[in-house]
Design an enzyme around this catalytic site. Structure first.
Site, PDB file in Angstrom:
ATOM      1  N   GLU A 132      -0.463   4.848  -0.375  1.00 31.20           N
ATOM      2  CA  GLU A 132      -1.240   6.087  -0.513  1.00 31.20           C
ATOM      3  C   GLU A 132      -0.331   7.306  -0.373  1.00 31.20           C
ATOM      4  OE1 GLU A 132      -2.406   3.508   1.170  1.00 31.20           O
ATOM      5  OE2 GLU A 132      -4.615   3.494   1.223  1.00 31.20           O
ATOM      6  N   ARG A 164      -2.107  -2.704 -17.637  1.00 29.29           N
ATOM      7  CA  ARG A 164      -3.383  -1.982 -17.585  1.00 29.29           C
ATOM      8  C   ARG A 164      -3.185  -0.770 -16.696  1.00 29.29           C
ATOM      9  NH1 ARG A 164      -7.273  -4.832 -20.751  1.00 29.29           N
ATOM     10  NH2 ARG A 164      -8.609  -3.172 -20.009  1.00 29.29           N
ATOM     11  N   TYR A 203       0.851  -1.199   0.000  1.00 27.25           N
ATOM     12  CA  TYR A 203       0.000   0.000   0.000  1.00 27.25           C
ATOM     13  C   TYR A 203       0.881   1.242   0.000  1.00 27.25           C
ATOM     14  CZ  TYR A 203      -4.922  -1.209   0.397  1.00 27.25           C
ATOM     15  OH  TYR A 203      -6.201  -1.595   0.129  1.00 27.25           O
ATOM     16  N   LYS A 215      -2.489   0.073 -24.223  1.00 26.52           N
ATOM     17  CA  LYS A 215      -2.905  -0.059 -25.625  1.00 26.52           C
ATOM     18  C   LYS A 215      -1.655  -0.011 -26.505  1.00 26.52           C
ATOM     19  CE  LYS A 215      -7.590   1.784 -24.983  1.00 26.52           C
ATOM     20  NZ  LYS A 215      -7.721   2.618 -23.775  1.00 26.52           N
TER      21      LYS A 215
END
Ligand code: DSN
Length: 438
Positions: free
Chosen positions: A63, A243, A61, A237
């Protein structure tokens, strides 16, 4: 001994722990290898991307942003996020980068929330003319929060009439002028968008999600070179990364955009994805990638010409980028969903697509959309584009003949067998067919 993509130990463990998912994974590798992928937003990632996506960065994590995190243990995550941001800025000639957006839609939402107020007006391209859902399509939540005004393209040329865009801009005084698309086969005139936005004091935003890799590879123009305020691109792409999404902008917008992504919209960034984005930014800066980007467009033009010479009607009459949209009703008298299914049966994957002001509904539209990033990543070239174009035409002429489609599928497979999917080696230790049947 590993296949490139996963360690043998991990695969053996997976096979024991969850045979159903293991089988689906093996079958998906076979599907991606034996068929041709022509969905223009899909690609085969760089093989090294799998190493990072399947890594311990998944466990962390983080943040906040490098140097300003809410949890400890960030010495390695800070390194990868700083590298990703610095490399993205260098690659796209931008003053600011945020590499945390989880994917394309949240990336665009963060731009709206960071730079605008609810109720503000945004001028963007109509969905059926090529715009994206997040560009204010009535079905998206964004259209309920912001006031979207939509411009269209001229038919049959597909050109954008900038006098009409200017009239809309003067009339509605948008706070933001947005250009970009998910289904438009032509290059955009960024200078004209910028000029119109400047005349009314609006921000300029380019969503280059489809063509980020072609811009990175210097094969298409870069909106940042025209003084755009902000540009977004997905990373999976034409960029061949994980992703994800990223926001590039002028430095002055950085604080608002950072806050909009976190804590405004997202919690912890996916650090395995951020690490893979850093790698992707490095690989997309190479001469090899520049050649890839040029070849994507070259292949698209050859495929477009082959389809048109065979009688297909292409929306806008061709392509300037990686993509083409075919009106299947006009020539083959097939709606896009039927064409998509027939091509799938022949081992050719693409998607049904609305054409401008389509009289048919989205799930049964008038066309199909296809593109060349994935085929080019397999090193396919001129000969294969001509062969694939011919196969597509024969498929569409025999759409209701299952026996012919099965034969065409074998032809597709024969072409694909000569061009392995990057990262999915032919001499893998797992015999896919045997394993997936197990
Ligand atoms: N799904 C992507 C595309 O195919 O264009 C965009 O969201």
């Amino acid at each position: 001994m590993t296949n490139f993509t996963y360690s043998t130990a991990a695969l053996e463990q997976l096979q024991k722990s969850d045979p159903e998912i293991f089988k689906a994974l093996m079958d998906e590798e076979v599907r991606q290898s034996e068929g041709i992928e022509l969905i223009p937003s899909e690609n085969y990632c760089f093989p090294e991307v799998y190493a990072l996506l399947g890594s311990v960065f998944n466990n962390k994590y983080s943040e906040g942003y490098p140097g300003r995190r809410y949890y400890g243990g960030q010495e390695n995550t800070d390194i990868v996020e700083n590298l990703a941001r610095d490399r993205a800025k260098a690659l796209f000639r931008a003053e600011y980068a945020n590499v945390q957006p989880l994917s394309g839609s949240p990336m665009n939402q963060a731009v709206y929330f960071g730079l605008l107020q609810p109720g503000d007006t945004i001028l963007a391209m109509d969905l059926s003319h090529g715009g994206h859902l997040t560009h204010g399509a009535p079905v998206s939540h964004m259209s309920k929060i912001f006031n979207f005004v939509r411009y269209k393209t001229e038919q049959p040329s597909g050109k954008i009439d900038f006098d009409k865009v200017r009239t809309l801009a003067q009339q509605h005084k948008p706070k933001m002028v947005l250009c970009g698309f998910s289904s438009y086969p032509r290059e955009l005139d960024y200078a004209s968008f910028k000029k119109i936005a400047d005349e009314i004091g609006a921000l300029t935003f380019a969503d280059v999600s489809h063509i980020g890799g072609l811009i990175a590879g210097d094969a298409l123009a870069n909106p940042m070179d025209f003084g755009f305020d902000v540009m977004t691109t997905t990373t999976h792409k034409s960029l061949r990364g994980p992703r994800g999404g990223m926001i590039l902008a002028k430095k002055q917008h950085g604080p608002a955009l950072d806050k909009a992504v976190f804590p405004g919209l997202q919690g912890g960034p996916h650090m395995h994805q951020v690490a893979a984005t850093a790698l992707t930014m490095k690989l997309a800066a190479t001469d090899d990638f520049k050649l890839y980007a040029r070849n994507v467009i070259k292949n698209a033009k050859i495929l477009a010409t082959t389809l048109m010479e065979g009688g297909s009607q292409l929306v806008t009459g061709g392509t300037d980028n990686h993509m083409m949209v075919v009106n299947t009703v006009a020539w083959f008298n097939l709606s896009g969903d039927i064409a998509e299914k027939a091509l799938d049966a022949a081992g050719i994957t693409l998607n049904k697509q609305m054409i401008p002001d389509d009289p048919l509904p989205p799930l049964k539209p008038s066309g199909i959309r296809l593109g060349t990033p994935a085929a080019t990543a397999r090193d396919m070239g001129e000969n294969e584009m001509k062969q694939l174009g011919g196969l597509m035409l024969r498929t569409l002429r025999a759409a209701d003949n299952a026996a012919t489609l099965a034969k065409l599928r074998e032809e597709t497979k024969a072409i694909c067998d000569r061009f392995p999917v990057p990262g999915v080696t032919k001499d893998r230790p797992f015999d896919h067919k045997a394993r997936s049947a197990a």
